[in-house]
Design an enzyme around this catalytic site. Structure first.
Site, PDB file in Angstrom:
ATOM      1  N   ASP A  43       0.818  -1.219   0.000  1.00 52.66           N
ATOM      2  CA  ASP A  43       0.000   0.000   0.000  1.00 52.66           C
ATOM      3  C   ASP A  43       0.852   1.270   0.000  1.00 52.66           C
ATOM      4  O   ASP A  43       0.443   2.316   0.475  1.00 52.66           O
ATOM      5  CB  ASP A  43      -0.970  -0.006   1.190  1.00 52.66           C
ATOM      6  CG  ASP A  43      -0.238  -0.129   2.514  1.00 52.66           C
ATOM      7  OD1 ASP A  43       1.001  -0.337   2.492  1.00 52.66           O
ATOM      8  OD2 ASP A  43      -0.884  -0.020   3.562  1.00 52.66           O
ATOM      9  N   ASP A 276      18.211  19.581 -17.481  1.00 48.50           N
ATOM     10  CA  ASP A 276      18.921  18.382 -17.948  1.00 48.50           C
ATOM     11  C   ASP A 276      20.360  18.773 -18.293  1.00 48.50           C
ATOM     12  O   ASP A 276      20.603  19.389 -19.327  1.00 48.50           O
ATOM     13  CB  ASP A 276      18.168  17.854 -19.193  1.00 48.50           C
ATOM     14  CG  ASP A 276      18.719  16.540 -19.712  1.00 48.50           C
ATOM     15  OD1 ASP A 276      19.598  15.959 -19.061  1.00 48.50           O
ATOM     16  OD2 ASP A 276      18.250  16.100 -20.788  1.00 48.50           O
ATOM     17  N   HIS A 355      24.104   8.499 -30.098  1.00 48.30           N
ATOM     18  CA  HIS A 355      22.824   9.150 -29.782  1.00 48.30           C
ATOM     19  C   HIS A 355      22.722  10.475 -30.503  1.00 48.30           C
ATOM     20  O   HIS A 355      23.668  10.916 -31.161  1.00 48.30           O
ATOM     21  CB  HIS A 355      22.651   9.311 -28.267  1.00 48.30           C
ATOM     22  CG  HIS A 355      23.693  10.145 -27.571  1.00 48.30           C
ATOM     23  ND1 HIS A 355      23.702  11.509 -27.629  1.00 48.30           N
ATOM     24  CD2 HIS A 355      24.765   9.792 -26.793  1.00 48.30           C
ATOM     25  CE1 HIS A 355      24.718  11.976 -26.901  1.00 48.30           C
ATOM     26  NE2 HIS A 355      25.383  10.954 -26.398  1.00 48.30           N
ATOM     27  N   HIS A 359      17.216  17.169 -27.698  1.00 45.96           N
ATOM     28  CA  HIS A 359      15.779  16.866 -27.668  1.00 45.96           C
ATOM     29  C   HIS A 359      15.068  18.060 -27.071  1.00 45.96           C
ATOM     30  O   HIS A 359      15.687  18.876 -26.364  1.00 45.96           O
ATOM     31  CB  HIS A 359      15.519  15.593 -26.833  1.00 45.96           C
ATOM     32  CG  HIS A 359      16.140  15.630 -25.457  1.00 45.96           C
ATOM     33  ND1 HIS A 359      15.556  16.287 -24.398  1.00 45.96           N
ATOM     34  CD2 HIS A 359      17.315  15.125 -24.969  1.00 45.96           C
ATOM     35  CE1 HIS A 359      16.327  16.156 -23.326  1.00 45.96           C
ATOM     36  NE2 HIS A 359      17.408  15.465 -23.644  1.00 45.96           N
ATOM     37  N   GLU A 395      23.758  18.206 -26.549  1.00 46.88           N
ATOM     38  CA  GLU A 395      24.455  17.212 -25.733  1.00 46.88           C
ATOM     39  C   GLU A 395      25.278  16.196 -26.533  1.00 46.88           C
ATOM     40  O   GLU A 395      24.980  15.006 -26.513  1.00 46.88           O
ATOM     41  CB  GLU A 395      23.464  16.476 -24.824  1.00 46.88           C
ATOM     42  CG  GLU A 395      22.236  15.888 -25.503  1.00 46.88           C
ATOM     43  CD  GLU A 395      21.387  15.085 -24.523  1.00 46.88           C
ATOM     44  OE1 GLU A 395      21.947  14.216 -23.839  1.00 46.88           O
ATOM     45  OE2 GLU A 395      20.166  15.328 -24.443  1.00 46.88           O
ATOM     46  N   TYR A 399      32.197   8.071 -26.672  1.00 44.52           N
ATOM     47  CA  TYR A 399      32.254   6.932 -25.758  1.00 44.52           C
ATOM     48  C   TYR A 399      33.165   5.884 -26.378  1.00 44.52           C
ATOM     49  O   TYR A 399      32.873   5.389 -27.474  1.00 44.52           O
ATOM     50  CB  TYR A 399      30.836   6.361 -25.550  1.00 44.52           C
ATOM     51  CG  TYR A 399      29.828   7.466 -25.232  1.00 44.52           C
ATOM     52  CD1 TYR A 399      29.628   7.899 -23.922  1.00 44.52           C
ATOM     53  CD2 TYR A 399      29.135   8.120 -26.259  1.00 44.52           C
ATOM     54  CE1 TYR A 399      28.746   8.940 -23.646  1.00 44.52           C
ATOM     55  CE2 TYR A 399      28.248   9.159 -25.992  1.00 44.52           C
ATOM     56  CZ  TYR A 399      28.064   9.564 -24.681  1.00 44.52           C
ATOM     57  OH  TYR A 399      27.190  10.594 -24.413  1.00 44.52           O
ATOM     58  N   ARG A 416      30.243  13.256 -22.090  1.00 41.10           N
ATOM     59  CA  ARG A 416      29.075  13.954 -22.649  1.00 41.10           C
ATOM     60  C   ARG A 416      29.033  15.332 -22.013  1.00 41.10           C
ATOM     61  O   ARG A 416      29.355  15.482 -20.825  1.00 41.10           O
ATOM     62  CB  ARG A 416      27.780  13.185 -22.368  1.00 41.10           C
ATOM     63  CG  ARG A 416      26.526  13.850 -22.939  1.00 41.10           C
ATOM     64  CD  ARG A 416      25.317  12.900 -23.063  1.00 41.10           C
ATOM     65  NE  ARG A 416      24.813  12.377 -21.819  1.00 41.10           N
ATOM     66  CZ  ARG A 416      25.013  11.138 -21.374  1.00 41.10           C
ATOM     67  NH1 ARG A 416      25.749  10.274 -22.059  1.00 41.10           N
ATOM     68  NH2 ARG A 416      24.495  10.721 -20.214  1.00 41.10           N
ATOM     69  N   GLU A 418      26.329  18.495 -21.780  1.00 39.26           N
ATOM     70  CA  GLU A 418      24.923  18.803 -22.095  1.00 39.26           C
ATOM     71  C   GLU A 418      24.491  20.100 -21.434  1.00 39.26           C
ATOM     72  O   GLU A 418      24.624  20.259 -20.220  1.00 39.26           O
ATOM     73  CB  GLU A 418      24.027  17.657 -21.603  1.00 39.26           C
ATOM     74  CG  GLU A 418      22.529  17.929 -21.790  1.00 39.26           C
ATOM     75  CD  GLU A 418      21.657  16.733 -21.456  1.00 39.26           C
ATOM     76  OE1 GLU A 418      22.044  15.937 -20.583  1.00 39.26           O
ATOM     77  OE2 GLU A 418      20.584  16.606 -22.077  1.00 39.26           O
TER      78      GLU A 418
HETATM   79  N1  GLY Z   1      19.050  12.817 -19.178  1.00 43.05           N
HETATM   80  C1  GLY Z   1      18.517  12.211 -20.304  1.00 43.05           C
HETATM   81  C2  GLY Z   1      18.985  12.860 -21.529  1.00 43.05           C
HETATM   82  O1  GLY Z   1      19.991  13.525 -21.507  1.00 43.05           O
HETATM   83  O2  GLY Z   1      18.360  12.795 -22.538  1.00 43.05           O
HETATM   84 MN    MN Z   2      19.155  15.279 -22.474  1.00 48.18          MN
HETATM   85 MN    MN Z   3      20.780  14.444 -19.769  1.00 48.83          MN
END
Ligand code: GLY
Ligand code: MN
Ligand code: MN
Length: 449
Positions: A43, A276, A355, A359, A395, A399, A416, A418
């Site tokens: 619960d 982010d 990647h 976004h 970003e 790697y 990375r 960002e």
């Molecule tokens: N933190 C997730 C991204 O950078 O998209």
């Molecule tokens: Mn991001």
């Molecule tokens: Mn991120």
């Protein structure tokens, strides 16, 4: 959460914009649920987070609530929420209740959520369309409930032609509205970005060889909550050494060793808006030669993407620019061979950069909004042109996993960088630069620990 009157005006303006759009399609009833509560175990629930579409239109953050908009002869904006209940409120806290919510959130009408099944079928009578967040709602019973309300309405009327014959999705329209942020949204996002940036500074200053990933996660969380953020926008990524090559590595038990890089990807959520940020830094405060070489390539790639983040460019221009710089850097460092054109054409960079470069960012960390130009067509649609008020991340990363064809000095380096960018009339503004990004500045900050 208390809303200032200016924010109330924005909420009512959003509902009005949606009602106008509904009228343009013949009018009808729009039904928007908030998110369900989710059980964690027995619960015990996960901490509650409202649905972003619902909150965008209502500013109302309690669970078990529904928004109904009627675009008819008289437009109506109606909230269903939990009724006051002193006994339950002793356990779970004070609720608004329909009466106070009507005034505070500027609804034409409010009802106890217990009355959904009787009131909604009545509202459907005489309406042409039934709108809902069909493709995006997290409410698992949405379709079943809509169907049952229609069935009840059918039982209540003689002529079923008086009931909605079309179901239409609100999701794309709401995504278009949410994609361009207004001044109050941008103010909140700047505040979230500033808190997150300082959280990264704190984590960098706390890092030492021998430290665990979870210790830096704790520093971030402490800072976010200490400064009023309600939660993280997503689970914090704190990755030491080889873990930095795992894109979504959750902060765990790993220890950061002398000579390791540490990658932190973390951001807070403030008043419903995400931030982010990723920074990568040496655990001991000093980049090694190979680390610094790759770091500077990623930073140059971010600068190249930044230069293409403006209303003169489409969404993907930044990614294309970043890929050029990253690929040239990989060639310069001997991690790839051949010509730049060929390495890009064959996507030879992908083992090192798999990647995308950004976004949309907003209420959701991967925010809503098409990356392609509306309207939809059967042909491949062009990338969407950027527009002032859009917010996106920039970003890039590199790697390098151990592999026989890769020089050992680069093994297990994951980087990375960002930042969050607000598109302006002439370019963009990075709102997350409260944390240093140049390698020299990071080293200086860490020397001062
Ligand atoms: N933190 C997730 C991204 O950078 O998209
Ligand atoms: Mn991001
Ligand atoms: Mn991120």
């Amino acid at each position: 959460m208390l809303l200032a009157p200016t924010n109330l005006d924005r909420l009512t303006a959003r509902r009005k914009q949606l009602l106008t759009w509904m009228h343009s399609l013949g009018g009808g009833v729009a039904i928007v649920p908030t998110a369900p509560e989710r059980t964690r175990n027995r619960d015990n629930h996960h901490s509650y987070r409202h649905d972003s579409d619902f909150y965008y239109l209502t500013g109302f953050s309690e669970a078990h609530a529904w928004l109904v908009l009627v675009a008819g002869e008289v437009d109506q904006s109606i909230l269903f929420c939990e009724g006051k209940n002193p006994e339950i409120e002793i356990w779970n806290g004070v609720r608004w209740g329909p009466e106070a919510a009507a005034e505070h959130f500027a609804f034409d009408l409010t009802h106890d959520v217990k009355d959904l099944d009787t009131v909604i079928p009545q509202l459907l009578v005489g309406q042409r369309n039934l709108f809902s967040t069909l493709s995006r709602s997290a409410q698992p019973d949405l379709l079943k409930l809509l169907q049952s309300w229609l069935t009840t309405a059918q039982r209540n009327v003689r002529d079923t032609r008086a009931l909605p014959h079309q179901w239409l999705d609100l999701s794309d329209m709401l995504a278009e509205m949410r994609l361009v942020k207004d001044a109050s949204e941008l103010a909140t996002m700047r505040a979230a970005a500033a808190i997150s940036a300082q959280g990264h500074v704190r984590a960098m200053q706390a890092a030492r060889p021998g430290c665990h990933e979870y210790e830096l996660e704790a520093e971030l969380l402490y800072h976010f909550r200490k400064h009023g953020a309600q939660s993280v926008a997503y689970d914090s990524i704190v990755a030491a050494g080889a873990n930095a090559c795992v894109l979504h590595h959750r902060a765990g038990n790993a220890v950061m060793h002398e000579g390791d890089l540490v990658l932190i990807d973390a951001g807070c959520e403030l008043d419903g808006y995400a931030s982010d940020i990723t920074r990568t830094f040496p655990a001991n405060g000093k980049f090694s030669g190979p680390q610094r070489a790759l770091y500077d390539i990623v930073l140059a790639a971010q600068q190249a993407a930044y230069d293409k983040t403006s209303p003169l460019h489409h969404f993907n221009a930044g990614h294309d620019a970043a890929v050029q710089v990253l690929t040239q850097g990989l060639l310069d460092e001997g991690l790839l061979q051949g010509s730049l054109a060929q390495a890009i054409e064959t996507a030879a960079y992908r083992p090192f950069y798999m990647h995308r470069t950004g976004h949309w960012l907003g209420m959701d960390v991967h925010d809503v909004g098409s990356y392609r130009s509306p309207p939809a067509s059967t042909e491949e649609r062009p990338w969407r042109q950027l527009q002032a008020g859009m917010v996106l991340t920039i970003e890039p990363g590199l790697y390098v996993r151990p592999a026989p064809e890769v020089a050992e000095k680069f093994w297990n380096i994951g980087i990375r960088i960002e930042d969050d960018a607000v598109v302006t009339e002439t370019g963009c503004e990075l709102i997350t630069r409260g944390v240093p990004v140049a390698a020299d500045e990071i080293e200086e900050l860490m020397r001062a620990r």
